[in-house]
Motif scaffolding. Structure first.
Motif, mmCIF file in Angstrom:
data_model
loop_
_atom_site.group_PDB
_atom_site.id
_atom_site.type_symbol
_atom_site.label_atom_id
_atom_site.label_comp_id
_atom_site.label_asym_id
_atom_site.label_seq_id
_atom_site.Cartn_x
_atom_site.Cartn_y
_atom_site.Cartn_z
ATOM 1 N N UNK A 117 0.823 -1.209 0.000
ATOM 2 C CA UNK A 117 0.000 0.000 0.000
ATOM 3 C C UNK A 117 0.857 1.260 0.000
ATOM 4 N N UNK A 118 2.034 1.197 0.577
ATOM 5 C CA UNK A 118 2.950 2.342 0.589
ATOM 6 C C UNK A 118 3.789 2.433 -0.681
ATOM 7 N N UNK A 119 3.584 1.508 -1.593
ATOM 8 C CA UNK A 119 4.386 1.488 -2.814
ATOM 9 C C UNK A 119 5.788 0.972 -2.586
ATOM 10 N N UNK A 146 10.728 -5.717 -14.855
ATOM 11 C CA UNK A 146 9.664 -5.145 -15.698
ATOM 12 C C UNK A 146 8.359 -4.949 -14.925
ATOM 13 N N UNK A 147 8.223 -5.603 -13.772
ATOM 14 C CA UNK A 147 6.980 -5.554 -12.998
ATOM 15 C C UNK A 147 7.099 -4.614 -11.797
ATOM 16 N N UNK A 148 8.189 -3.856 -11.752
ATOM 17 C CA UNK A 148 8.461 -3.042 -10.558
ATOM 18 C C UNK A 148 7.431 -1.921 -10.365
ATOM 19 N N UNK A 149 6.861 -1.430 -11.438
ATOM 20 C CA UNK A 149 5.930 -0.308 -11.338
ATOM 21 C C UNK A 149 4.479 -0.748 -11.463
ATOM 22 N N UNK A 150 4.187 -1.973 -11.160
ATOM 23 C CA UNK A 150 2.786 -2.408 -11.133
ATOM 24 C C UNK A 150 1.974 -1.504 -10.208
ATOM 25 N N UNK A 151 0.754 -1.203 -10.529
ATOM 26 C CA UNK A 151 -0.083 -0.385 -9.655
ATOM 27 C C UNK A 151 -0.337 -1.086 -8.314
ATOM 28 N N UNK A 154 -3.212 -3.597 -8.301
ATOM 29 C CA UNK A 154 -2.900 -4.870 -8.963
ATOM 30 C C UNK A 154 -2.007 -5.733 -8.067
ATOM 31 N N UNK A 155 -1.042 -5.104 -7.425
ATOM 32 C CA UNK A 155 -0.182 -5.853 -6.505
ATOM 33 C C UNK A 155 -0.975 -6.461 -5.361
ATOM 34 N N UNK A 156 -1.904 -5.686 -4.802
ATOM 35 C CA UNK A 156 -2.725 -6.211 -3.708
ATOM 36 C C UNK A 156 -3.562 -7.387 -4.170
ATOM 37 N N UNK A 157 -4.115 -7.288 -5.355
ATOM 38 C CA UNK A 157 -4.940 -8.375 -5.893
ATOM 39 C C UNK A 157 -4.100 -9.627 -6.132
ATOM 40 N N UNK A 158 -2.951 -9.440 -6.781
ATOM 41 C CA UNK A 158 -2.100 -10.595 -7.074
ATOM 42 C C UNK A 158 -1.561 -11.239 -5.790
ATOM 43 N N UNK A 159 -1.225 -10.408 -4.809
ATOM 44 C CA UNK A 159 -0.692 -10.949 -3.555
ATOM 45 C C UNK A 159 -1.756 -11.785 -2.839
ATOM 46 N N UNK A 160 -2.989 -11.301 -2.844
ATOM 47 C CA UNK A 160 -4.081 -12.064 -2.232
ATOM 48 C C UNK A 160 -4.295 -13.377 -2.980
ATOM 49 N N UNK A 161 -4.165 -13.353 -4.274
ATOM 50 C CA UNK A 161 -4.358 -14.575 -5.075
ATOM 51 C C UNK A 161 -3.167 -15.536 -4.902
ATOM 52 N N UNK A 162 -1.980 -14.989 -4.654
ATOM 53 C CA UNK A 162 -0.830 -15.843 -4.318
ATOM 54 C C UNK A 162 -1.132 -16.615 -3.042
ATOM 55 N N UNK A 163 -1.666 -15.925 -2.054
ATOM 56 C CA UNK A 163 -2.014 -16.592 -0.801
ATOM 57 C C UNK A 163 -3.105 -17.632 -1.011
ATOM 58 N N UNK A 164 -4.019 -17.340 -1.897
ATOM 59 C CA UNK A 164 -5.136 -18.258 -2.140
ATOM 60 C C UNK A 164 -4.720 -19.496 -2.923
ATOM 61 N N UNK A 165 -3.483 -19.508 -3.424
ATOM 62 C CA UNK A 165 -2.981 -20.703 -4.094
ATOM 63 C C UNK A 165 -3.260 -20.759 -5.574
ATOM 64 N N UNK A 166 -3.515 -19.609 -6.209
ATOM 65 C CA UNK A 166 -3.886 -19.613 -7.633
ATOM 66 C C UNK A 166 -2.699 -19.833 -8.566
ATOM 67 N N UNK A 174 6.802 -11.834 -4.020
ATOM 68 C CA UNK A 174 6.637 -10.458 -3.571
ATOM 69 C C UNK A 174 8.015 -9.937 -3.229
ATOM 70 N N UNK A 175 8.358 -8.767 -3.808
ATOM 71 C CA UNK A 175 9.675 -8.200 -3.578
ATOM 72 C C UNK A 175 9.562 -6.816 -2.953
ATOM 73 N N UNK A 176 10.544 -6.468 -2.129
ATOM 74 C CA UNK A 176 10.632 -5.111 -1.591
ATOM 75 C C UNK A 176 11.122 -4.190 -2.688
ATOM 76 N N UNK A 177 10.632 -2.985 -2.706
ATOM 77 C CA UNK A 177 11.078 -1.985 -3.674
ATOM 78 C C UNK A 177 12.055 -1.052 -2.956
#
Length: 557
Positions: A117-119, A146-151, A154-166, A174-177
């Motif tokens: 959320x803090x980018x 190439x994915x460093x500037x994802x909105x 989108x990052x929140x959605x993908x991270x939640x789906x990573x947890x869900x096992x998709x 998930x990487x620190x910026x």
């Protein structure tokens, strides 16, 4: 109260902690011992245990035991239980403060959401191989993903789906910026979370398929526990900026300080958990508790005492300088402890039969010996003495070398606590091997030495009829060289093929019948020994803990 707490040695970490208390920065010192449950603890971990628990205890603080369990494919409950046993064995306790990093998985996930959320964190689709290519080198900066500037959304959605096992393993992280051009490679957008399907975590089962990395988990676990001083070895020094960055950028409840000290590098062994795992897995040793291993379980089975290990850790001290510690320092610590505390016993490891020709065949008498020459409070014991005895083969020479002070044809020695004997006849078998000595006993010399008589030496013995047959395992250093694998060679090539010798025909005094596993003794003139768990009531098994003196250098020259 431990030895470490009773007589603490001043070092730079203690000085920092004392200053923090004096200034009011902290009301109480809180440390932690944070093992990963992917193997057994070794002597290097003992240094950290004594430091963390001992420092907190001596300054009126507390130390937690926390398992950093973020790699379930390498971890299991056997290691969890073994680690707890080892810490308790060393004399430390954590009361009700037993924690697992997995206890915090939900909160760690929440902190990761904060970073997104803090980018300050993003979901990356690079493979592990691509990530290495983008990372750069020590002399070249890395490149942005190439994915460093994802909105953020989108990052929140993908991270939640990573947890869900998709998503499958390795497809996303998930990487620190932070900074892909940082001279510190650990700050080049390190991975915070990775996907791991198909593993059952020993604490959380199958609840998670998304696991945090050690560098992300460790600082936040410290912060959640209110740790004031996070003590770790020097290899984590370059990780400290990341440790501080993680804590500074989330709503952590406290701000621990990481302080590094030099790890223990002990000669003639290996401390890498990977190498120790290989030694066990490839059957170079007989398990994690093999007495040749530097594991605490191995040292315990070999007869080392917690007090000796704590003294050793205090002696080597805490510094910032990498150094190698001589194995003799560890061996001297246990030798000193056992010299003061181990009861004495007679044991003939390589028996040679002796018949006292002038001693009555039907006579057995009792010889009284002290259990310890310097400690009358340990009392005395009695040994049977009869016509037929065993002495050690090394105590007789038919053609003695110069300076030999034991039994020779026509010569005299004293039997420990008993009579002076003289060798009159050497009996050999058809192969020319000596099988028996026929000797004369001076029956006027029990407990006294007639005036004018010169006896070359004193040797140990056991009565043949009452002796206890035993197996004795003679252990030596696991490796032949101080630094196994030095120069990039295969450390296995440096294994000592003579690191264990088994004697199956040893004869012990009858007081050792029914000995309990873990009981320690000095076998007079031989060394310090401990009863192995393989012992039975009728046939004890003893392991050599350490010799009476350091003979390694001489034996290798």
């Amino acid at each position: 109260m431990t030895d470490a707490a009773e007589s603490p040695r001043t070092h730079f970490i203690r000085q920092i902690a004392e200053a923090d208390l004096a200034s009011g920065k902290h009301d109480r010192i809180v440390t932690r011992f944070p093992p990963e449950p992917n193997g057994y603890l070794h002597i290097g971990h003992a240094k950290s245990i004594v430091l963390n628990f001992g420092l907190a205890e001596s300054l009126g603080g507390i130390c937690n035991l926390r398992f950093d369990d973020t790699n379930p494919h390498k971890e299991n409950l056997e290691f969890v239980e073994a680690i707890q046993n080892d810490v308790r064995w060393l004399g430390f306790d954590w009361d009700d403060r037993l924690y697992f990093a997995s206890d915090y998985f939900e909160r760690l996930y929440g902190f990761a959401v904060e970073l997104i959320e803090k980018g300050l964190a993003y979901v990356c689709d690079l493979s592990a191989e691509e990530m290495r290519e983008y990372r750069g080198t020590l002399t070249e900066p890395g490149r942005d993903s190439p994915w460093r500037e994802r909105p953020v959304a989108e990052n929140l959605d993908l991270f939640a789906r990573m947890r869900a096992g998709e998503f499958p393993d390795g497809s996303r992280t998930l990487r620190a910026k932070i900074d892909m051009a940082s001279p510190n490679i650990n700050l080049r957008d390190p991975v915070l979370y990775r996907i791991k399907h198909g593993v059952v975590h020993h604490q959380t089962g199958t609840a998670w398929c998304l696991y945090p990395t050690y560098d992300y988990t460790h600082p936040l676990s410290d912060a959640l526990e209110g740790v004031t001083h996070s003590l770790c070895t020097l290899e984590f020094e370059d990780h400290r900026p990341l440790y501080d960055w993680v804590i500074a950028n989330v709503s952590a409840p406290s701000r621990p300080r990481q302080i590094e000290f030099s790890r223990l590098n002990l000669e003639y062994t290996v401390m890498s958990k990977r190498r120790l795992t290989d030694l066990v897995g490839e059957a170079h040793v007989d398990g994690w508790d093999d007495p040749r291993m530097p594991t605490l379980a191995g040292l315990r089975r070999r007869g080392y005492t917690p007090a000796a290990i704590r003294v050793f850790c205090e002696r080597i001290g805490i510094t910032k300088s990498d150094n190698r510690v001589e194995m003799a320092m560890l061996e001297n610590a246990i030798r000193e402890d056992l010299d003061a505390n181990a009861p004495r016993r007679l044991a003939v490891l390589n028996p040679l039969k002796v018949v006292l020709t002038n001693y009555p065949e039907d006579r057995t008498e009792s010889i009284e010996l002290a259990n310890h020459p310097k400690d009358p409070e340990l009392g005395t014991r009695t040994l049977p003495f009869a016509r037929e005895l065993y002495i050690d083969r090394a105590d007789f020479e038919e053609t003695p070398p110069k300076g030999f002070k034991r039994l020779v044809p026509g010569g005299e020695v004293r039997l420990r606590g008993a009579y002076v004997i003289r060798c009159d006849e050497v009996v050999k078998n058809a192969d020319g091997e000596i099988v028996e000595l026929r000797c004369w006993a001076d029956l006027d010399t029990l407990g006294k030495n007639p005036e004018g008589r010169k006896v070359k030496g004193v040797i140990h013995w056991v009565s043949a009829e009452q002796a206890v047959a035993a197996e004795v395992r003679l252990y030596d250093r696991l490796f032949n060289v101080p630094m196994p694998g030095a120069g990039g060679s295969d450390y296995r090539a440096d294994l000592n093929p003579e690191s264990r010798r088994v004697l199956t025909g040893a004869m012990l005094e009858p007081n050792l019948r029914g000995v309990l596993p873990g009981e320690r003794f000095q076998f007079e003139r031989e060394g310090y020994f401990v009863a192995d768990p393989d012992s039975t009531s009728e046939r004890p098994v003893f392991n050599l803990t350490v010799g009476l003196r350091d003979t390694w250098g001489k034996s290798q020259s």
